[in-house]
Scaffold this motif. Structure first.
Motif: not given
Length: 286
Positions: A98-101, A131-136, A138-145
């Motif tokens: 889960s991206l959010m988890d 860190r760049l990939v991680l930020n991407i 996390l951006s998708f996780a925020q988008f999913e939320r």
């Protein structure tokens, strides 16, 4: 120990997970294979001071769709206690599907200065590319939320516009249907609601009406939550009374923001009494 960051050991915890218990009884199973790959990667980074912690954080037979995993909970607890510097997994989805988890987990990592490595995907948050990939991610996780939040709002709006109950705190006079999706008249409370409106029309003062209600020992709506705890049932105040007196649920309607729609619930109050109540100037009768 020297204070030179380059010579300080990087304490690495290996986390492993398998969704099913199939094959876990074997002498060398999937969890062992994941750990072996993690140990080999840590060994390859020995020149950077990486050392493998002996503790095993294994979750055999646990889905990656939630955070309810004993091995993961122990890992997070050790991170919070400052025992881990880096988490190593075989693949990112071993940590979470889960991206959010995943975003929640990474927030804990960041808060305690812990990096994260995926052995087979060249994912390493100790590097700028990682860190760049991680930020991407996390951006998708925020988008999913945000998408889930929008869908929830749209669902509530559609439900309200159809006149149906969409959840929230129950009100005096109605009970929430255990099956969900609607509210049912509570006859005893409905009678009390009508008495409260009559009392207010008689006193024409929120303060005086509240005093009368509390003198009689009448309380706000009391109900049992899904967790089994008792909520509500407190003394009336002016704010609570005002909300009751202006609630269109009592005349068979329902609101969504500034919109008023016909409700699916039965009315328990004469509309004329409700409208007479609204016509009183509360500025002069508080």
């Amino acid at each position: 120990m020297t204070t030179d960051a380059k010579t300080q050991p990087v304490r690495c915890a290996i986390y492993t997970r398998k969704s099913t218990e199939e094959g876990l009884e074997q002498e060398f199973n999937s969890l062992d294979a994941q750990r072996e790959a993690g140990e080999a990667y840590i060994t390859s980074q020995r020149g950077e001071g990486w050392v493998c912690l002996p503790d095993r954080y294994d979750d055999g037979g646990f889905t990656g769709g939630n955070l309810e995993r004993p091995g993961l909970k122990r890992l997070m607890a050790d991170i919070k206690e400052g025992r881990v510097d880096c988490v190593v997994v075989y693949k990112v989805d071993r940590l979470s599907r889960s991206l959010m988890d995943f975003a929640k987990i990474v927030e804990v990592f960041d808060a305690h200065g812990v990096s994260f490595v995926s052995v087979t995907q060249q994912f390493n948050t100790s590097t700028s590319m990682g860190r760049l990939v991680l930020n991407i991610l996390l951006s998708f996780a925020q988008f999913e939320r945000e998408i889930i939040s929008e869908r929830t709002r749209d669902k509530i709006a559609a439900t309200r516009r159809k006149g149906r109950w969409s959840g929230g705190r129950p009100v005096l006079g109605y009970d929430v249907d255990p099956a969900g999706g609607r509210i049912l008249v509570n006859d005893a409370e409905a009678e009390r609601v009508r008495a409260i409106f009559a009392l207010y029309l008689e006193r024409q003062s929120l303060t005086e009406t509240v005093r009368a209600l509390n003198d009689r020992g009448w309380t706000t709506k009391q109900w049992t939550t899904k967790k089994g705890t008792v909520a509500g049932g407190g003394a009336f105040d002016k704010n609570g009374l005002f909300k009751l007196l202006t609630n269109v649920l009592y005349i068979g309607k329902i609101t969504y923001k500034t919109e008023v729609h016909h409700g699916a619930q039965p009315a328990i109050l004469d509309p004329e009494i409700f409208h007479r109540t609204q016509r009183l100037d509360r500025k002069s009768v508080v």
